[in-house]
Design an enzyme around this catalytic site. Structure first.
Site, short mmCIF file in Angstrom:
data_model
loop_
_atom_site.label_atom_id
_atom_site.label_comp_id
_atom_site.label_asym_id
_atom_site.label_seq_id
_atom_site.Cartn_x
_atom_site.Cartn_y
_atom_site.Cartn_z
CB CYS A 84 -0.95 0.01 1.19
SG CYS A 84 -1.80 -1.56 1.43
CG HIS A 105 -6.53 -0.06 0.55
ND1 HIS A 105 -5.52 0.46 -0.22
CD2 HIS A 105 -5.95 -0.42 1.74
CE1 HIS A 105 -4.38 0.41 0.46
NE2 HIS A 105 -4.62 -0.11 1.65
CG PHE A 156 0.05 -6.07 4.77
CD1 PHE A 156 -0.67 -5.38 5.74
CD2 PHE A 156 -0.58 -7.13 4.13
CE1 PHE A 156 -1.97 -5.73 6.06
CE2 PHE A 156 -1.88 -7.49 4.44
CZ PHE A 156 -2.57 -6.79 5.40
#
Length: 407
Positions: A163, A334, A394
């Protein structure tokens, strides 16, 4: 050597629209792009059936030779980059000079290509593998396909940090130009939709289950938030050394003045508010300003329980005030590898107009969140010269970007 770095071009493929102008216009309508994806209902054990899709149409001028090494993720990236290169009026001499590089990323390559590639292991046949299969799935597929298409000879920086792929690409591009290593950088991130992405977050109990009310989710920072919605798309920014851009009369959207990246070093999926805060402080220090000069924060705002809490507590610990904040993910979900670039672009356009979008689907603030100013209603008019855009990924990867209005 510390050179000034500005943004002279932008392009986008997203659920909001297929151009920067159309995407920003859709953002101002205050409607989200989430829909029920019927095909997701066919996967046993998959609880969320929601996504925000780009509905991309391949440009007519692309031929088979152009796309034979591209999955959808690379096509999204290239389409956004074509727009950005045109927007910045970059010529072939500049692109091929060796002083123009590419920093681009995604969570992974094309999922369909992965299926073809690894079919060998189950079928014991190579029939689904061809010369382009690996190029479509490799982690650097977006960056390399852009480089080949535009014949760039400068630095290549693939960012595959989930991300933060898009934001890290912009940050790395900024530092390369600032330090004199390149004059122009093509930077951004992309992601194509796949049921596997929904499944990953589903197993972590982090997806929204409001399948009957797609227009009511996600709801970042709201007390009734129940998880994220997967999106897709791509966004490209053209970064350029200021004096060069000024000399050629380029349109300048904003100046990149601050960037920081760090890692939690504690857990691969659980966010760490303390190290997040250090990242934000690092960007502010890099910009050489005080936190009170930043008038707005575009938050990561995934609408997950723990993510929103850690992020907002970190933000408050840095600002020590109720800084205005909202999440673009409440509109497009997202978009994973693309989110950092898409959110940066929308934040820059908002800074220039002096209007910042609200958090959609916001009912009431979660008291566990940091004491920030969560924008609601019709949005907020804010006259500010500095804005911040934050993303977290992550692996415990944290990024923060600061943009300045160019007057």
């Amino acid at each position: 050597m510390n050179r000034r770095v500005v943004i002279t071009g932008m392009g986008i493929v997203s659920p909001l629209g297929q151009s920067i102008d159309s995407a920003y216009a859709r953002l101002k309508k205050l409607e989200n792009c989430v829909e029920v994806v019927e095909s997701l209902k066919g996967y046993e054990g998959l609880n969320s059936h929601l996504a925000a899709l780009a509905h991309f149409e391949k440009p007519g001028h692309w031929n088979r030779k152009t796309t034979r090494t591209m999955g959808e993720v690379a096509m999204y990236a290239l389409a956004a980059t074509e727009q950005a290169v045109s927007d910045a009026s970059l010529d072939s001499e500049t692109l091929e000079s060796g002083r123009t590089g590419v920093a681009y990323g995604s969570c992974s390559g094309s999922i369909e290509a992965h299926l073809d590639f690894f079919s060998l292991m189950s079928s014991h046949k190579v029939e689904r593998i061809n010369s382009g299969t690996y190029i479509k799935l490799m982690p650097q597929t977006t960056a390399c396909n852009i480089s080949v298409y535009f014949k760039t000879h400068g630095r290549l920086v693939p960012t595959g940090t989930a991300c933060t792929s898009g934001s890290l690409a912009i940050g790395n591009a900024y530092e390369l130009i600032k330090n004199g290593k390149q004059d122009v950088m093509i930077a951004g991130g992309a992601e194509e939709f796949s049921p596997t992405q929904v499944a990953i977050f589903d197993t972590l109990y982090a997806t929204s289950l409001k399948n009957d009310t797609p227009d009511k989710t996600p709801s970042p920072y709201s007390i009734d938030r129940d998880g994220l919605v997967i999106g897709e798309g791509a966004c490209t920014l053209i970064l350029e050394e200021y004096e060069r851009a000024k000399a050629r009369g380029a349109k300048i959207y904003a100046e990149v003045v601050g960037f920081s990246e760090n890692t939690d070093g504690t857990h691969v999926t659980n966010p760490n508010a303390e190290t997040m805060a250090l990242c934000l402080k690092g960007a502010i220090e890099d910009a050489g300003i005080s936190a009170d000069r930043i008038g707005y924060v575009n938050g990561h705002g995934t609408a997950t329980k723990s993510g929103d809490i850690a992020e907002t507590q970190a933000t408050y610990s840095v600002f020590q005030r109720a800084v205005p904040i909202s999440s673009t993910k409440s509109y497009i979900g997202h978009t994973l590898g693309a989110c950092g670039a898409i959110e940066a672009a929308m934040t820059i356009l908002s800074m220039n107009e002096g209007w910042f979008h609200p958090n959609l689907n916001f009912v009431a603030v979660d008291p566990e969140l940091g004491a920030l100013d969560y924008i609601t209603g019709e949005g907020r008019r804010i006259d500010t010269d500095y804005v911040m855009s934050n993303n977290f990924a992550f692996g415990g990867v944290n990024t923060s970007l600061i943009f300045k209005k160019v007057k």
